[in-house]
Write a protein that holds these residues in place. Structure first.
Motif, short mmCIF file in Angstrom:
data_model
loop_
_atom_site.label_atom_id
_atom_site.label_comp_id
_atom_site.label_asym_id
_atom_site.label_seq_id
_atom_site.Cartn_x
_atom_site.Cartn_y
_atom_site.Cartn_z
N SER A 224 89.75 45.82 48.24
CA SER A 224 88.45 46.12 47.65
C SER A 224 88.38 47.62 47.36
CB SER A 224 87.32 45.73 48.60
OG SER A 224 86.09 46.30 48.16
N PRO A 225 88.40 48.02 46.08
CA PRO A 225 88.35 49.45 45.77
C PRO A 225 87.08 50.12 46.27
CG PRO A 225 88.12 48.12 43.77
CD PRO A 225 88.51 47.19 44.88
N LYS A 226 85.99 49.34 46.40
CA LYS A 226 84.73 49.91 46.87
C LYS A 226 84.73 50.14 48.38
CE LYS A 226 81.82 47.95 43.21
NZ LYS A 226 80.69 47.02 42.90
N GLN A 227 85.47 49.30 49.11
CA GLN A 227 85.41 49.35 50.58
C GLN A 227 86.63 49.99 51.23
OE1 GLN A 227 84.47 45.49 52.25
NE2 GLN A 227 83.15 44.98 50.51
N GLN A 230 86.31 53.18 53.42
CA GLN A 230 85.55 52.91 54.63
C GLN A 230 86.42 52.12 55.62
OE1 GLN A 230 82.11 53.91 55.21
NE2 GLN A 230 82.93 53.51 57.26
N HIS A 253 87.67 55.57 41.57
CA HIS A 253 86.44 55.29 42.29
C HIS A 253 85.98 56.60 42.93
CE1 HIS A 253 83.87 51.99 43.57
NE2 HIS A 253 83.71 52.60 44.71
N ASP A 254 84.68 56.77 43.07
CA ASP A 254 84.19 58.00 43.68
C ASP A 254 84.69 58.09 45.12
OD1 ASP A 254 82.81 58.84 41.47
OD2 ASP A 254 80.98 57.75 41.99
N ASP A 256 84.38 59.35 48.54
CA ASP A 256 83.33 59.89 49.40
C ASP A 256 83.97 60.72 50.52
OD1 ASP A 256 81.22 60.41 51.07
OD2 ASP A 256 80.41 58.37 51.04
N HIS A 259 84.09 59.87 54.42
CA HIS A 259 85.03 58.96 55.07
C HIS A 259 86.12 59.77 55.76
CE1 HIS A 259 83.68 55.88 51.88
NE2 HIS A 259 83.07 55.63 53.00
#
Length: 491
Positions: A224-227, A230, A253-254, A256, A259
């Protein structure tokens, strides 16, 4: 020689309370992992099976996969992981060809299995494995010959029917040894794996070497590129493996900065070349994380060469140097070796070579000759012994007698900031025989025209190598291991 069965028993005794597997909120120590494996093996031994019979796995990435994978081998049978992305007719071919006796399956694949119309002796649901292990008869230790077949892996079948690659207990053990050294794996490592464990790389480049050194395997069902950032932070992962497309998604992807991924020490990649620009951006975004390329085929367990971090930006396009106990040669077509710099078929020799293809002596004789595996990949060696994959033998384009290797054009396309990914194939032409066609995917929020792409390519490539046609697409077709399915693009 020791085999993985001996290694896991030793770890259970010496690293008993150390984490072996983490899957979401489920954890297994080496002691509980080994106990579960032997108990499930005891249950499997109670079934009406003979030593060497095949037990299929149709399972997604969960903690149950490594348990079932080893339990089948401990019981004296052959484990056969099946690509869960395949359609029912493709799975039906594998089940019928292998004559698999028992299938361990996730409930989600029940309908898929029914559509194959293959009748297994017994189907076991993954959700029942733990209870079956609890109630199992006493496990009987099985004597394993290193040359006995341990695993059957069907190749992705990019052309024709897939072939069943027979890997032995010795192949699996030696591959774990060969990979753990250049990856510098120790029991302190925490390997995050979200690529499929049913695939040869997921199982034998990462899962088995992880257990070989007594490290911790962190299993995630899918990428998951979004997760992902994290997840790497939460699990304190030290090592992440992905195909180049995954790193493209991560970097687009941004990122963050909140993390904490300070535990990370290594990014591994394989299945496809990593363009220079992508490596550069990855090292810029994660300056404290090394990058390493892994190259091999299912037929060599897979283990052939590796490109270490020190060479990532100086040996661009290379897949590195041979692993320990491994020889690489560029074949001249007559069983001899070509000099450095010349392109020919890559052949590999070492203790990780398959026993052969299941029920396919003709293909086995073609692939294994005089102790060498003929890979079907075209490549060259440089003066320092670094291997460069030029392309698959079948992917080479011949335009009016000129050889064109799609990877050369793809490297140029990847340099264009507006393009997300690209693939090049040969298509028929009435005059030239074959010409290159490029399929490109544009990054979200960007625009680029066919004329602009061709103009840039003209600054980087010989005229005969320029794409004759460019098609814009939303996504490249890929198999479960992340490789672009070029035969799909050709049709």
């Amino acid at each position: 020689m020791m085999l993985m069965k001996d290694v896991l028993k030793q770890h259970a005794e010496e690293l008993g309370d150390y984490q072996a597997i983490v899957y979401h909120d489920v954890g297994w120590t080496y002691r509980t992992f080994y106990n579960e494996v032997t108990c499930l093996a005891g249950y499997l031994q109670s079934l009406p099976l003979q030593k060497g019979d095949f037990v299929g796995l149709l399972m997604e990435n969960t903690d149950q996969f490594p348990i079932a994978y080893f339990a089948i081998q401990f019981a004296g049978y052959v484990v056969m992981p099946i690509n869960t992305k395949l359609a029912p007719p493709e799975i039906a071919y594998i089940l019928n060809h292998s004559e698999v006796k028992v299938l361990i399956m996730d409930e989600v694949f029940q309908e898929t299995y029914e559509k194959t119309e293959y009748i297994c002796q017994q189907v076991i649901m993954t959700s029942d494995l733990h209870n079956l292990a609890l109630m199992a008869p006493q496990y009987r230790d099985v004597t394993m010959n290193p040359s006995d077949v341990a695993v059957i892996l069907y190749t992705s079948g990019t052309t024709g029917h897939p072939k069943g690659v027979m890997l032995t207990h010795q192949n699996i053990y030696m591959t774990a040894e060969l990979w753990s050294e250049p990856m510098e794996l120790t029991s302190e490592d925490r390997l995050f794996i979200c690529t499929p464990l049913f695939h040869s790389a997921g199982a034998h480049v990462f899962m088995v070497p992880c257990f070989y050194v007594g490290a911790t395997l962190i299993i995630e069902k899918a990428f998951s590129p979004k997760q992902i950032m994290q997840q790497l932070s939460d699990t304190k992962a030290t090592f992440f493996f992905g195909v180049p497309a995954m790193y493209t998604l991560i970097l687009n992807h941004d990122l963050d900065e909140s993390h904490d991924v300070s535990s990370l020490r290594l990014f591994g990649y394989g299945a496809a070349p990593m363009p220079y620009e992508l490596i550069r951006r990855l090292k810029e975004a994660f300056p404290n994380v090394k990058v390493q390329n892994f190259y091999g085929q299912t037929e060599n367990s897979p283990a052939a060469t590796t490109l270490l971090d020190d060479d990532a930006l100086t040996k661009v396009g290379s897949v590195g140097r041979p692993l320990a106990h491994t020889e690489i040669r560029i074949d001249d077509g007559a069983g001899g070796a070509l000099p450095n710099g010349y392109v020919g078929e890559i052949v590999v020799k070492g203790p990780q070579l398959m026993k052969g293809y299941l029920k396919n002596p003709d293909e086995t004789m073609m692939a294994l000759r005089d102790g060498w595996l003929y890979t079907g990949d075209l490549g060259r060696l440089d003066e320092d012994g670094y291997l460069y994959i030029v392309d698959r033998k079948k992917d080479m384009i011949i335009r009016s007698g000129e050889n064109i290797y799609p990877i050369e054009i793809e490297e140029v396309l990847y340099q264009m900031p507006a393009l997300f990914e690209a693939a090049v194939v040969g298509v028929p032409h009435p005059v030239y025989g074959e010409v290159p066609k490029a399929y490109v995917r544009v990054k979200e929020g960007n625009t680029v025209s066919e004329e602009e792409i061709l103009a840039y390519c003209a600054t980087q490539l010989a005229t005969y190598k320029l794409p004759y046609e460019i098609e814009f697409i939303d996504e490249l077709p890929r198999n479960a291991s992340g490789k672009v399915l070029k035969h799909v693009l050709r049709h």
